[in-house]
Structures are given as C-alpha cells and as structure tokens.
Design a protein around this motif. Structure first.
Motif, PDB file in Angstrom:
ATOM      1  N   ASP A 233      64.496 -50.036  78.845  1.00 16.73           N
ATOM      2  CA  ASP A 233      65.407 -49.043  79.422  1.00 16.73           C
ATOM      3  C   ASP A 233      66.101 -48.281  78.294  1.00 16.73           C
ATOM      4  OD1 ASP A 233      67.152 -47.539  80.848  1.00 16.73           O
ATOM      5  OD2 ASP A 233      68.256 -49.211  81.742  1.00 16.73           O
ATOM      6  N   LYS A 234      65.919 -46.959  78.253  1.00  9.31           N
ATOM      7  CA  LYS A 234      66.474 -46.142  77.183  1.00  9.31           C
ATOM      8  C   LYS A 234      67.905 -45.688  77.463  1.00  9.31           C
ATOM      9  CE  LYS A 234      61.917 -44.449  75.811  1.00  9.31           C
ATOM     10  NZ  LYS A 234      61.021 -43.279  75.634  1.00  9.31           N
ATOM     11  N   SER A 235      68.434 -46.017  78.634  1.00  4.29           N
ATOM     12  CA  SER A 235      69.798 -45.601  78.975  1.00  4.29           C
ATOM     13  C   SER A 235      70.796 -46.737  78.884  1.00  4.29           C
ATOM     14  CB  SER A 235      69.833 -45.011  80.389  1.00  4.29           C
ATOM     15  OG  SER A 235      69.496 -45.993  81.351  1.00  4.29           O
ATOM     16  N   ASP A 236      70.320 -47.975  78.732  1.00  2.77           N
ATOM     17  CA  ASP A 236      71.206 -49.127  78.624  1.00  2.77           C
ATOM     18  C   ASP A 236      71.342 -49.506  77.152  1.00  2.77           C
ATOM     19  OD1 ASP A 236      72.039 -52.087  78.624  1.00  2.77           O
ATOM     20  OD2 ASP A 236      72.186 -51.587  80.742  1.00  2.77           O
ATOM     21  N   PHE A 237      72.576 -49.718  76.682  1.00  5.11           N
ATOM     22  CA  PHE A 237      72.802 -49.927  75.253  1.00  5.11           C
ATOM     23  C   PHE A 237      72.262 -51.264  74.755  1.00  5.11           C
ATOM     24  CE2 PHE A 237      76.229 -46.835  76.271  1.00  5.11           C
ATOM     25  CZ  PHE A 237      75.694 -45.792  75.544  1.00  5.11           C
ATOM     26  N   THR A 238      71.913 -52.172  75.635  1.00  4.85           N
ATOM     27  CA  THR A 238      71.309 -53.423  75.181  1.00  4.85           C
ATOM     28  C   THR A 238      69.879 -53.217  74.709  1.00  4.85           C
ATOM     29  OG1 THR A 238      70.588 -53.955  77.431  1.00  4.85           O
ATOM     30  CG2 THR A 238      72.747 -54.773  76.750  1.00  4.85           C
ATOM     31  N   THR A 239      69.230 -52.168  75.191  1.00  2.00           N
ATOM     32  CA  THR A 239      67.811 -51.947  74.867  1.00  2.00           C
ATOM     33  C   THR A 239      67.511 -50.562  74.315  1.00  2.00           C
ATOM     34  OG1 THR A 239      67.466 -51.335  77.198  1.00  2.00           O
ATOM     35  CG2 THR A 239      66.959 -53.602  76.581  1.00  2.00           C
ATOM     36  N   SER A 240      68.466 -49.630  74.376  1.00  2.00           N
ATOM     37  CA  SER A 240      68.146 -48.232  74.063  1.00  2.00           C
ATOM     38  C   SER A 240      67.706 -48.020  72.621  1.00  2.00           C
ATOM     39  CB  SER A 240      69.360 -47.340  74.370  1.00  2.00           C
ATOM     40  OG  SER A 240      70.470 -47.718  73.568  1.00  2.00           O
ATOM     41  N   GLN A 241      68.196 -48.837  71.684  1.00  2.00           N
ATOM     42  CA  GLN A 241      67.864 -48.640  70.275  1.00  2.00           C
ATOM     43  C   GLN A 241      66.796 -49.611  69.779  1.00  2.00           C
ATOM     44  OE1 GLN A 241      69.049 -46.047  68.606  1.00  2.00           O
ATOM     45  NE2 GLN A 241      70.208 -45.464  70.417  1.00  2.00           N
ATOM     46  N   LEU A 242      66.241 -50.430  70.660  1.00  2.59           N
ATOM     47  CA  LEU A 242      65.229 -51.396  70.263  1.00  2.59           C
ATOM     48  C   LEU A 242      63.844 -50.763  70.288  1.00  2.59           C
ATOM     49  CD1 LEU A 242      66.462 -54.550  72.219  1.00  2.59           C
ATOM     50  CD2 LEU A 242      67.130 -53.753  69.956  1.00  2.59           C
ATOM     51  N   LYS A 243      62.980 -51.238  69.405  1.00  4.60           N
ATOM     52  CA  LYS A 243      61.614 -50.725  69.319  1.00  4.60           C
ATOM     53  C   LYS A 243      60.624 -51.625  70.050  1.00  4.60           C
ATOM     54  CE  LYS A 243      62.902 -47.304  66.728  1.00  4.60           C
ATOM     55  NZ  LYS A 243      62.972 -45.932  67.296  1.00  4.60           N
ATOM     56  N   SER A 244      60.748 -52.939  69.859  1.00  6.35           N
ATOM     57  CA  SER A 244      59.782 -53.841  70.484  1.00  6.35           C
ATOM     58  C   SER A 244      60.369 -55.239  70.594  1.00  6.35           C
ATOM     59  CB  SER A 244      58.480 -53.899  69.666  1.00  6.35           C
ATOM     60  OG  SER A 244      58.723 -54.500  68.404  1.00  6.35           O
ATOM     61  N   MET A 245      59.877 -55.990  71.569  1.00  2.00           N
ATOM     62  CA  MET A 245      60.213 -57.406  71.721  1.00  2.00           C
ATOM     63  C   MET A 245      58.959 -58.157  72.142  1.00  2.00           C
ATOM     64  SD  MET A 245      63.978 -57.678  73.478  1.00  2.00           S
ATOM     65  CE  MET A 245      63.768 -56.401  74.709  1.00  2.00           C
ATOM     66  N   ASN A 246      58.851 -59.391  71.676  1.00  2.00           N
ATOM     67  CA  ASN A 246      57.700 -60.224  72.012  1.00  2.00           C
ATOM     68  C   ASN A 246      58.101 -61.255  73.053  1.00  2.00           C
ATOM     69  OD1 ASN A 246      56.250 -58.820  70.085  1.00  2.00           O
ATOM     70  ND2 ASN A 246      56.507 -60.371  68.511  1.00  2.00           N
ATOM     71  N   LEU A 247      57.300 -61.362  74.111  1.00  2.00           N
ATOM     72  CA  LEU A 247      57.536 -62.330  75.172  1.00  2.00           C
ATOM     73  C   LEU A 247      56.274 -63.155  75.384  1.00  2.00           C
ATOM     74  CD1 LEU A 247      59.514 -59.805  75.790  1.00  2.00           C
ATOM     75  CD2 LEU A 247      59.635 -60.727  78.093  1.00  2.00           C
ATOM     76  N   GLY A 248      56.452 -64.381  75.875  1.00  2.00           N
ATOM     77  CA  GLY A 248      55.303 -65.232  76.146  1.00  2.00           C
ATOM     78  C   GLY A 248      55.447 -65.970  77.460  1.00  2.00           C
ATOM     79  N   PHE A 249      54.450 -65.873  78.316  1.00  2.00           N
ATOM     80  CA  PHE A 249      54.436 -66.565  79.611  1.00  2.00           C
ATOM     81  C   PHE A 249      55.678 -66.214  80.434  1.00  2.00           C
ATOM     82  CE2 PHE A 249      52.258 -69.159  76.446  1.00  2.00           C
ATOM     83  CZ  PHE A 249      50.997 -69.274  77.008  1.00  2.00           C
ATOM     84  N   ALA A 250      56.025 -64.932  80.431  1.00  2.00           N
ATOM     85  CA  ALA A 250      57.218 -64.473  81.140  1.00  2.00           C
ATOM     86  C   ALA A 250      56.998 -64.468  82.645  1.00  2.00           C
ATOM     87  CB  ALA A 250      57.596 -63.073  80.662  1.00  2.00           C
ATOM     88  N   GLY A 251      58.087 -64.565  83.368  1.00  2.00           N
ATOM     89  CA  GLY A 251      58.024 -64.517  84.821  1.00  2.00           C
ATOM     90  C   GLY A 251      58.290 -63.117  85.346  1.00  2.00           C
ATOM     91  N   VAL A 252      58.272 -62.990  86.655  1.00  2.00           N
ATOM     92  CA  VAL A 252      58.483 -61.706  87.327  1.00  2.00           C
ATOM     93  C   VAL A 252      59.741 -61.795  88.178  1.00  2.00           C
ATOM     94  CG1 VAL A 252      57.508 -59.974  88.876  1.00  2.00           C
ATOM     95  CG2 VAL A 252      55.992 -61.319  87.402  1.00  2.00           C
ATOM     96  N   LEU A 253      60.662 -60.881  87.940  1.00  2.00           N
ATOM     97  CA  LEU A 253      61.897 -60.830  88.719  1.00  2.00           C
ATOM     98  C   LEU A 253      61.755 -59.840  89.867  1.00  2.00           C
ATOM     99  CD1 LEU A 253      64.520 -60.647  85.812  1.00  2.00           C
ATOM    100  CD2 LEU A 253      63.893 -62.673  87.134  1.00  2.00           C
TER     101      LEU A 253
END
Length: 645
Positions: free
Chosen positions: A344-364
C-alpha cells in the motif's frame, strides 16, 4: 485607432494585475486557496489535532542551503519552498506554540556548524566538499532530546506532513514508548537450547527484535501468562499460539481501552521449534504450526484460514534445490514488491518500502457481517492461488508446487489495518483461570470490564510470522564478536514502521500519504506514448517488408556473381524498385506521425500556457476583488454603525 485601443487594454490589464499583486501582498497575506487535487497545502485534521494538544513551546529550525542549491541543485529550490510554506502552516495553526527560524548554512559558517551539531546531514554539492543542508531541527523544554529530520528527500514528499507531524508529536510527548511482546517463537534467543544440547549453537535474539529495542522499551511477556503488563503503549503478538483465555481477555480489554496491536499470525510457521523424534518422523510433519487470533479476530472482523497458504507466481523467490541442481522459483516463498503494487503506497507503514520476503503466508479476509474497516497493506498479485497446507506439510517440492500452480485471477490480502468501533470478544466477562476454574466455574465479570471500544480501534494483522526470522530477510556477519546485519529486504523496517506508527496518537495514525506537488503532464505523456506506439508499429512493418523483400530476392537470385559483380534479373530489379517505393512511403508515414505528435504536444503546451499564464491569474484577480469588496463593505458598515451610535 483599434490597435491603440487594444494595446491600451492590455496595458490596463497589466496595471490591474500588478495592483492586485501589491494589494494581495499587503492585505491578503493570510488568505490562501488550495486548488491542488490532494490538498497538498492544507493541513490534515489529524495534524491540527496534534497541534492543538501541544502544551509547551516548540522551536523549529529550518536549515536550507539556498544559495548553494540555486547554483548546484536548482531542482531542490522549489521543493524547499514547498517545505517552508508547509512549516509556516504549522506555525499559523499552533496557537503560538510553534516558532519557526529559517537559516541558510553557508559553507564553513557557524550556522553550518550548528546544523551539523543538531544531527542534520549535509550532501556534498561541489568538488571542493561544500555541503548542502536541507533539514529540520526541533527543540522543546519538555523534551530531553532534540528531534530532527536530517534531510528532506524530494522522493519522500508523500510522507512530508507525516514526518513533520511526528516530529512535533515526539517533542510534545517525549516519554519513551513501552512495547509488549507476546510470542511463542525464540525471538529473544533460546537459552534452553544450549542446556538441552551442549553442542548446539547458541541462539541469538532476532535482528528484528534488536532493531526494535534501539527505539523502544520492549517488555517480553511469556505466552503462558494470564494477563498483559500494565502501561503498554503497543502490543506486538508474534505467532500467538495457545494463549490462555485470561491473556486473550486481557488483550481484548487492552484494545477496547484504546491500546494498539500488531499481530503476526501464521497458518504454517516454519520458524516454530518442533521436537523431532528419529523413531517417528511423522511427528514433526503433523505438528501444529498454526496460530490465530481466535475470538479476538471474530470481534475485530477478520479471519485467516488455517488450511491454506498463499502461492504467487509473479512474486516467487528463487530457492535452492540442493547440490548439483539449479535454483527454481518457489511460489510459497514470495517477495512482495512495491513495483508490483503489492504494498500500500498510501499507508506510512509500507509507502517507503521496496520489498519484503514472506514464506508460507496465509490469506486474510473480512468476516461476513463485520462492521470494521479492513484496509489491505500487503497483497498478492492476481497471478496467485490458495495452496492446501497439507501439500507443504508433507514436503511437496518447489518443482511440484510450480507444476500444479493454477492462478485464481484475484489479489489476496496478506496484511491489513483494522479500524472502527468493536464490541468485546467476551460478552460474559473475564473467563476463569485454571486456578480459579475449580472454585469459580462460571465467568467472572469485573466492574471495570469494557463491553465496547472507547473509540475506533487501530490493529494491524499480518498473515505470516516467519517474515520476522533472520533467514527470511537479513544476512548476519560476525566481526570481532559483533553481529553486523545486512538487510536483503525491508521486513525489519516494516516491523519498526508499524510499531512507530501505532505508538503515536490516533491523530498521527490517521495521516495518510498526500501525493506530490510536482506531477507529470499526463496528457502530454499519453500523446507521446500513443505516437511512439504508432512509430514502433510502423518500424516493425518496415522491418517485416524488408525481410520479405530480401527473401524474395534470395529466391529470385538465379545467377551467382560473375567477375565479382552480382547479376540481377529484371524480376529482381523490379522487386527492389518496389521495395524502395514501399520504404519511401513508410518513411514519409513515419515523418507524418512524428509531425502530428509535435503538433499535438505544441497545441497542448499552448493551451497550458494560456490557462496558467492568463486564466489562473484572472481567476485569482476576480477572487481578490471579491474579497476586497466584501471587506470594504464590512468596513463601511462598521463606520456607519459607529456614526449612528
């Protein structure tokens, strides 16, 4: 005579425009009209609320190397003006609590030395080492430490208001925030591992937790505890597995009372320690590695299936298949990236991040009938699918998962922000603890139990706990006994951003990205792309005709070279003439497309010049005249009233 009148009219308009500028600069200095799409020059209500709660005076010192920037980085000057005007808006809405000082730290001056002492970062602007400063320092008598924005980066304009408001908030609320951590994972190291196996390598605290401790006071709460500690600002849940009913109730009351929570739950947590029995290998495979929010999720309006994990073909990470085999894409290890619209580019928790790695993630997903607002922060692409957890549980290979992959054609939510008023997950009151259950089998209902949240809750839920483990996002090197982390993804920054965001007031949390003041000319870009598309298509057609003609010439070539010269038949000569004619026609068409492109762009530029150069000033002139007339009428009425009395 007509020409004289036309020139006289233009001169009159020019004089009126100058008169309006002089009038507005003296009488309308505080009047502003924000005509930008995202109201870039208007403070958000959350910022105004933060300013209204400032109790002690705050001094803001804006350092900008104006002269050096004008010579070496003229593009920064306009953005600096935008920052200064926004700071002036803060001062004007602060009720006298904020003051602003503007300084130009010229090279080797005392002003430059003070800027460096505050912690502002200079950027080399000349070959001689002269530094360009463009930052903000804030001080307050109530705060033992200064707050700074080391450098205003133009590419972070989206978060400009948030950064300044956070600085003001931290100065007016200087106490270090206390974070509670409840986890069933060895995030703080595992001292028992060495006791159980003396040869085992000691487990250090996870880097994500160490980074969190650099900014916050972190209290680790055992997952077996019956309740939370008092005076927590934010609660972090990481793989909250088998929490006691009393702890769930305590979390419920914490949220209802205005506490903020971030929860990392997981349908299949690889980082969870599992006892392995050599005599029974199925024991570790069948171990329950899932966690959930349970009744809390039901009350907050969100749920995650424990039986599915997410797979994404477009975000798949390359993993090793073993010695002697090439790496392969793993659809269950995914790298969510901003360029794939996964963050999400409008939320400040994620707007400036480039990438994150996840493994075996669930679905909300949002629960049916939920009254809360669920905003996705992290999503998959549409080239994703749900994968039965049993396939991973019984160690299906990456190649097998890739071969059976079938995209579902819709995005899936991996992390979300929850807002809104909620009711308690324990309508019958506090459940009895294990010690109390024999004497009090029925739930206990303390008088202070809350039945409904005091205001909108702020909760963030992430459907992956493995993302915080070191091997998912960071490479750690040991240098002379010191661990040096090298981040490969932004997982740690995400955790810090979330906790930092939730540790502020609701007014600070409510701020969203505001967009940029410098926007591209979309219409011009569309015209250029359209013409370039036509140009490329014509170019492809020309190349196809060229290949076709060469093939025909090759087929028609019946005689080889004679005395070094190629003998062409009449048919070949006719074909070449035909091709040349087609090539000339195509070149003319290409020139026509380019000419039309230039004409369209020039026409649009002319329209923009007319609108910006004449229409906008005319509108401003009319509005100014209206304001002036209203003020004049009020003053006249006031005088008449005074004379009448």
């Amino acid at each position: 005579m007509r020409r004289l009148l036309s020139w006289g009219g233009l001169a009159l308009v020019f004089v009126l425009f100058l008169a309006f500028n002089v009038l507005s600069s003296t009488t309308l200095t505080r009047g502003r009209i924000d005509l930008t799409e995202n109201k870039l020059f208007t403070l958000s209500q959350g910022t105004k609320n933060v300013l209204a709660k400032v109790s002690d005076p705050i001094s803001l010192r804006f350092y900008f190397s104006k002269k050096l920037a004008a010579e070496q980085a003229p593009g920064v000057v306009s953005y600096a003006q935008r920052v200064r005007e926004l700071l002036e808006e803060y001062v004007s809405h602060s009720g006298g609590k904020l003051t602003l000082e503007v300084a130009d730290p010229e090279p080797y001056s005392e002003t430059e030395e003070r800027a460096a002492q505050y912690g502002l970062k200079g950027v080399p602007a000349t070959a001689g080492g002269e530094m360009l400063y463009f930052g903000l320092a804030g001080t307050s008598a109530s705060s033992p430490e200064d707050e700074v924005i080391p450098f205003f980066q133009p590419d972070k304009e989206d978060s400009l208001e948030y950064d300044i408001t956070r600085l003001v908030y931290n100065l007016s609320n200087p106490k270090k925030k206390t974070i509670g951590l409840v986890t069933s994972l060895p995030m703080d190291g595992d001292p028992m591992a060495r006791m159980m196996n003396p040869r085992a390598r000691p487990q250090e605290p996870w880097i994500a937790l160490e980074q969190l401790r650099q900014t916050f006071d972190v209290k680790v709460i055992p997952p077996t505890a019956e309740k939370l500690e008092d005076n927590l600002d934010v609660l972090v849940l990481v793989h909250p597995q088998n929490l006691a009913p009393g702890m769930l109730y305590s979390i419920d009351q914490f949220v209802l009372n205005g506490g903020n929570v971030v929860a990392f739950i997981d349908p299949y947590c690889v980082a969870q320690p599992v006892r392995e029995d050599p005599q029974n290998p199925m024991q570790s495979m069948m171990a329950d590695r899932s966690s959930s929010l349970g009744v809390l999720g039901e009350a907050w309006g969100i749920e995650m299936s424990k039986d599915d994990i997410v797979g994404d073909r477009d975000l798949a990470l390359r993993v090793s298949q073993g010695q002697g085999q090439p790496p392969i894409d793993s659809v269950v290890y995914i790298g969510v990236r901003s360029d794939k619209d996964a963050l999400d580019k409008s939320d400040f928790t994620t707007s400036q991040l480039k990438s994150m790695n996840l493994g075996f993630a669930g679905v909300l997903r949002k629960r049916d009938g939920a009254t809360t607002t669920i905003t996705p922060l992290i999503e998959t692409t549409k080239n994703s699918m749900r994968i039965e957890k049993s396939k991973v549980q019984f160690q299906a290979s990456a190649a097998e998962l890739l071969e059976s992959f079938q995209a579902g054609g819709e995005k899936m939510m991996l992390a979300a922000r929850i807002n809104g008023t909620v009711k308690t997950a324990f309508p019958a009151g506090k459940p009895a603890s294990a010690a109390e259950s024999a004497d009090a089998p029925t739930p206990l209902l303390p008088a202070e139990s809350l039945k409904e949240s005091k205001g909108p809750i702020n909760v963030i839920v992430v459907a992956d706990a493995d993302m915080l483990a070191d091997d998912m996002w960071v490479r750690v090197q040991n240098f002379l006994g010191t661990r040096i982390p090298q981040a490969l993804a932004d997982n740690g920054s995400f955790l810090t951003n979330v906790v930092d965001n939730l540790s502020g007031s609701n007014d600070l949390i409510s701020l969203r990205s505001r967009g940029r003041s410098l926007r591209p000319f979309d219409k011009v870009a569309d015209l250029r792309r359209e013409a370039e598309s036509k140009f490329r298509q014509k170019e492809k057609d020309l190349e196809a005709k060229l290949r076709d003609a060469e093939e025909k010439i090759s087929k028609l070539q019946g005689n080889p070279e004679i005395n070094g010269a190629v003998i062409l038949t009449p048919e070949q000569q006719a074909e070449i003439l035909k091709f040349r004619d087609e090539r000339n026609k195509t070149k003319k068409e290409l020139r026509r497309v380019k000419l039309e492109l230039r004409k369209d762009i020039e026409s649009l530029k002319t329209q923009l010049v007319v609108v910006v150069g004449f229409a906008v000033p005319l509108v401003v002139l009319v509005l100014g005249a209206i304001v002036w007339q209203i003020r004049r009428s009020k003053m006249k009425a006031a005088r008449e009233s005074a004379l009448a009395s």
